[in-house]
Scaffold this motif. Structure first.
Motif, PDB file in Angstrom:
ATOM      1  N   VAL A   1      53.290  80.377  61.376  1.00  0.00           N
ATOM      2  CA  VAL A   1      53.096  81.008  60.073  1.00  0.00           C
ATOM      3  C   VAL A   1      52.412  82.363  60.243  1.00  0.00           C
ATOM      4  O   VAL A   1      52.799  83.361  59.619  1.00  0.00           O
ATOM      5  CB  VAL A   1      52.273  80.093  59.145  1.00  0.00           C
ATOM      6  N   ALA A   2      51.397  82.414  61.092  1.00  0.00           N
ATOM      7  CA  ALA A   2      50.685  83.671  61.316  1.00  0.00           C
ATOM      8  C   ALA A   2      51.625  84.738  61.851  1.00  0.00           C
ATOM      9  O   ALA A   2      51.559  85.916  61.450  1.00  0.00           O
ATOM     10  CB  ALA A   2      49.517  83.447  62.283  1.00  0.00           C
ATOM     11  N   GLY A   3      52.521  84.363  62.775  1.00  0.00           N
ATOM     12  CA  GLY A   3      53.471  85.330  63.304  1.00  0.00           C
ATOM     13  C   GLY A   3      54.436  85.834  62.255  1.00  0.00           C
ATOM     14  O   GLY A   3      54.744  87.032  62.182  1.00  0.00           O
ATOM     15  N   CYS A   4      54.937  84.925  61.417  1.00  0.00           N
ATOM     16  CA  CYS A   4      55.824  85.336  60.325  1.00  0.00           C
ATOM     17  C   CYS A   4      55.148  86.328  59.392  1.00  0.00           C
ATOM     18  O   CYS A   4      55.729  87.349  59.001  1.00  0.00           O
ATOM     19  CB  CYS A   4      56.283  84.109  59.536  1.00  0.00           C
ATOM     20  N   LEU A   5      53.910  86.025  59.018  1.00  0.00           N
ATOM     21  CA  LEU A   5      53.193  86.883  58.077  1.00  0.00           C
ATOM     22  C   LEU A   5      52.856  88.232  58.693  1.00  0.00           C
ATOM     23  O   LEU A   5      52.859  89.256  58.006  1.00  0.00           O
ATOM     24  CB  LEU A   5      51.924  86.194  57.593  1.00  0.00           C
ATOM     25  N   GLU A   6      52.556  88.244  59.998  1.00  0.00           N
ATOM     26  CA  GLU A   6      52.233  89.506  60.655  1.00  0.00           C
ATOM     27  C   GLU A   6      53.430  90.454  60.671  1.00  0.00           C
ATOM     28  O   GLU A   6      53.286  91.664  60.450  1.00  0.00           O
ATOM     29  CB  GLU A   6      51.762  89.247  62.085  1.00  0.00           C
ATOM     30  N   LEU A   7      54.624  89.924  60.927  1.00  0.00           N
ATOM     31  CA  LEU A   7      55.810  90.772  61.027  1.00  0.00           C
ATOM     32  C   LEU A   7      56.503  90.998  59.690  1.00  0.00           C
ATOM     33  O   LEU A   7      57.311  91.922  59.560  1.00  0.00           O
ATOM     34  CB  LEU A   7      56.801  90.159  62.013  1.00  0.00           C
ATOM     35  N   LEU A   8      56.196  90.167  58.703  1.00  0.00           N
ATOM     36  CA  LEU A   8      56.908  90.250  57.428  1.00  0.00           C
ATOM     37  C   LEU A   8      56.897  91.652  56.815  1.00  0.00           C
ATOM     38  O   LEU A   8      57.955  92.145  56.399  1.00  0.00           O
ATOM     39  CB  LEU A   8      56.342  89.214  56.442  1.00  0.00           C
ATOM     40  N   PRO A   9      55.748  92.354  56.749  1.00  0.00           N
ATOM     41  CA  PRO A   9      55.774  93.693  56.142  1.00  0.00           C
ATOM     42  C   PRO A   9      56.669  94.673  56.885  1.00  0.00           C
ATOM     43  O   PRO A   9      57.116  95.669  56.294  1.00  0.00           O
ATOM     44  CB  PRO A   9      54.302  94.135  56.210  1.00  0.00           C
ATOM     45  N   HIS A  10      56.942  94.403  58.151  1.00  0.00           N
ATOM     46  CA  HIS A  10      57.773  95.298  58.951  1.00  0.00           C
ATOM     47  C   HIS A  10      59.247  94.918  58.888  1.00  0.00           C
ATOM     48  O   HIS A  10      60.081  95.652  59.422  1.00  0.00           O
ATOM     49  CB  HIS A  10      57.282  95.281  60.399  1.00  0.00           C
TER      50      HIS A  10
ATOM     51  N   ALA B   1      67.448  86.058  62.084  1.00  0.00           N
ATOM     52  CA  ALA B   1      66.917  86.654  63.310  1.00  0.00           C
ATOM     53  C   ALA B   1      65.473  87.105  63.101  1.00  0.00           C
ATOM     54  O   ALA B   1      64.611  86.876  63.962  1.00  0.00           O
ATOM     55  CB  ALA B   1      67.789  87.833  63.745  1.00  0.00           C
ATOM     56  N   ALA B   2      65.182  87.753  61.965  1.00  0.00           N
ATOM     57  CA  ALA B   2      63.825  88.230  61.697  1.00  0.00           C
ATOM     58  C   ALA B   2      62.846  87.071  61.553  1.00  0.00           C
ATOM     59  O   ALA B   2      61.710  87.136  62.042  1.00  0.00           O
ATOM     60  CB  ALA B   2      63.820  89.094  60.438  1.00  0.00           C
ATOM     61  N   ILE B   3      63.260  86.003  60.883  1.00  0.00           N
ATOM     62  CA  ILE B   3      62.392  84.834  60.721  1.00  0.00           C
ATOM     63  C   ILE B   3      62.087  84.202  62.078  1.00  0.00           C
ATOM     64  O   ILE B   3      60.936  83.871  62.389  1.00  0.00           O
ATOM     65  CB  ILE B   3      63.042  83.812  59.779  1.00  0.00           C
ATOM     66  N   LEU B   4      63.113  84.033  62.892  1.00  0.00           N
ATOM     67  CA  LEU B   4      62.918  83.406  64.202  1.00  0.00           C
ATOM     68  C   LEU B   4      62.026  84.258  65.102  1.00  0.00           C
ATOM     69  O   LEU B   4      61.203  83.717  65.850  1.00  0.00           O
ATOM     70  CB  LEU B   4      64.272  83.170  64.867  1.00  0.00           C
TER      71      LEU B   4
ATOM     72  N   PRO C   1      56.441  97.480  67.480  1.00  0.00           N
ATOM     73  CA  PRO C   1      56.820  97.201  68.875  1.00  0.00           C
ATOM     74  C   PRO C   1      57.420  95.815  69.087  1.00  0.00           C
ATOM     75  O   PRO C   1      58.325  95.658  69.922  1.00  0.00           O
ATOM     76  CB  PRO C   1      55.514  97.374  69.647  1.00  0.00           C
ATOM     77  N   VAL C   2      56.925  94.798  68.397  1.00  0.00           N
ATOM     78  CA  VAL C   2      57.469  93.452  68.582  1.00  0.00           C
ATOM     79  C   VAL C   2      58.926  93.402  68.130  1.00  0.00           C
ATOM     80  O   VAL C   2      59.789  92.819  68.815  1.00  0.00           O
ATOM     81  CB  VAL C   2      56.627  92.407  67.824  1.00  0.00           C
ATOM     82  N   LEU C   3      59.233  94.013  66.993  1.00  0.00           N
ATOM     83  CA  LEU C   3      60.608  94.022  66.507  1.00  0.00           C
ATOM     84  C   LEU C   3      61.513  94.813  67.442  1.00  0.00           C
ATOM     85  O   LEU C   3      62.656  94.408  67.707  1.00  0.00           O
ATOM     86  CB  LEU C   3      60.677  94.602  65.095  1.00  0.00           C
ATOM     87  N   ARG C   4      61.043  95.929  67.940  1.00  0.00           N
ATOM     88  CA  ARG C   4      61.852  96.734  68.854  1.00  0.00           C
ATOM     89  C   ARG C   4      62.148  95.947  70.140  1.00  0.00           C
ATOM     90  O   ARG C   4      63.234  96.059  70.714  1.00  0.00           O
ATOM     91  CB  ARG C   4      61.155  98.050  69.171  1.00  0.00           C
TER      92      ARG C   4
END
Length: 448
Positions: free
Chosen positions: A292-301, A365-368, A410-413
């Protein structure tokens, strides 16, 4: 490869035997904005492709804008010679099209699994994420839920009109979850469900939603993430076709009415190991909290993926169950990430932020990637809404801000691919700017 060609050839020959009146098959794939593109092949040529003949389409068809136009994105489209790229047939997706006036077939195609996959093709982006998770011993099980509106078939001055109750002829105004709405619209809903099943889609629950003419369709939980996203994409295509046949328009537009709720794409995801153990439920559900923490961290991006157009941002906030901040909670539909009540075997997240017109391959893909990042970083999430109704972090609510937030993450890239992130962000930026290049009648009323 020989085994796959043999399987495909058997599939095509079986289709021809069962549907001798079908002369053409649409070979289709989803582009970045979530529209199908492709070519219509004579069925005898399809048999040659299944046997191993090349299947090539322009690479840059994936880059088309929402209105089908080409944008200059790096050297693509205008400085690359518009090259072809190999595609392959997706086994198991050759099905009859029953909503058109003439007999027709359709079959998914993709570049993933070819010698040179297109890095920014949505299905290829998801395929890479799933392959990486599989190497880590993580096996997602996925279920999509899609909301949509029915409208009258005829527009009035270009504007949608409420769907009419088939029995009374009046505007559909039955309340949320009213079973009579399902009965009154049963002809079109049953046709949609049966057509989806004919496409191989596992349709389960049908719900009447709050808006007039608004419904939700749930799909079964699937242990193949690509197939789950295929189902969502194909359902949108068949549902629009069936609606027109039945005298309606169906739309997955995120916010067709300001005064009524928008339409969302809810995605349920659970993670298992090779032995079938639920990874999120281990160690007193600590992995669930990390995920959950990872999802929330990347969600705004990831907002350009979850809200892929100007209208989709209108859906956020102001109506029922539409989040305004990145949040989570147990059995809480106001949260972006909801944890439905379940036993440990079925423990999962429900990601509720994406709009119904988002690209299902990219949403998944973004959720995973968010889940993967959370399991790696092992951080604690913010407080759930059950403990603090004000808990949450802000996310961009305007496309250009969202694109800036996504492009440099950077994580998304790393996990979605830098080339995809750059291409996708520029596509969204150009689409948004093109949308602004028309003066609306309201501007003349206000400022002339």
């Amino acid at each position: 490869m020989k085994s796959q060609s043999s399987t495909l050839l058997a599939e095509v020959r079986s289709f021809r035997q069962n549907h001798p009146d079908v002369r053409y098959v649409d070979l289709i794939a989803l582009d970045i904005p979530g529209h199908f593109y492709g070519k219509r092949y004579p069925v005898e040529m399809l048999e040659k492709v299944a046997a191993g003949s090349p299947l090539k389409l322009p690479q840059n068809a994936v880059l088309l804008g929402a209105q089908g136009g080409l944008f200059k994105i790096g050297d693509y489209c205008f400085n690359d010679g518009d090259p072809d790229a190999n595609r392959r047939l997706v086994p198991g997706t050759l099905k009859p099209v029953t909503w058109e006036s003439q007999p027709l077939g359709q079959m998914l195609i993709t570049s993933d699994g070819t010698e040179a996959p297109i890095e920014f093709e949505p299905r290829e982006v998801l395929a890479k994420v799933l392959e990486r998770l599989q190497h880590q011993g993580i096996h997602p099980v996925v279920a999509f839920e899609l909301e949509f509106y029915l409208f009258d078939k005829q527009l009035e001055n270009g504007l949608p009109q409420f769907a009419r109750d088939p029995l009374s002829g009046d505007v559909d105004d039955q309340p949320n979850l009213h079973i009579e709405r399902l009965s009154r619209f049963s002809d079109v809903l049953d046709d949609m469900a049966q057509t989806a099943k004919d496409q191989g889609i596992d349709i389960t629950v049908i719900t009447a939603e709050i808006g007039p003419g608004q419904f939700e369709i749930n799909f079964g939980h699937c242990d193949d993430g690509l197939r789950a996203a295929d189902w969502a994409a194909l359902f949108c295509r068949s549902t629009r076709g069936v609606a027109l046949k039945q005298g309606y328009r169906a739309s997955f537009m995120a916010k067709p009415y300001l005064q009524f709720p928008g339409s969302g794409m809810h995605v349920h995801v659970s993670l298992y190991d090779a032995a079938g153990n639920n990874l999120l439920a281990a160690h007193q559900q600590q992995p669930l909290r990390h995920a959950v923490a990872g999802c929330l961290e990347l969600l705004p991006h990831c907002m350009p993926i979850f809200s892929p157009n100007h209208n989709a941002f209108r859906r956020l906030g102001g109506t029922v169950n539409a989040a305004t901040r990145a949040s989570w909670g147990f059995e809480d539909r106001d949260a972006c990430v909801r944890i439905p009540e379940s036993d440990p075997r079925n423990l999962r997240i429900e990601h509720r932020l994406a709009s119904a017109d988002a690209n299902p391959y990219l949403v998944l893909a973004a959720i995973l990637v968010g889940l993967e990042h959370g399991l790696e970083a092992k951080r604690e999430p913010i407080a759930p809404l059950n403990e603090d109704r004000n808990s949450g972090t802000d996310f961009p609510v305007e496309m250009l801000d969202a694109v800036r937030a996504m492009q440099q993450q950077p994580v998304l890239r790393d996990k979605l691919g830098a080339e995809f992130v750059d291409v996708y962000c520029e596509n969204k930026r150009q689409d948004h700017l093109a949308f602004q290049q028309e003066i609306h009648a309201r501007e003349y009323r206000w400022f002339l």
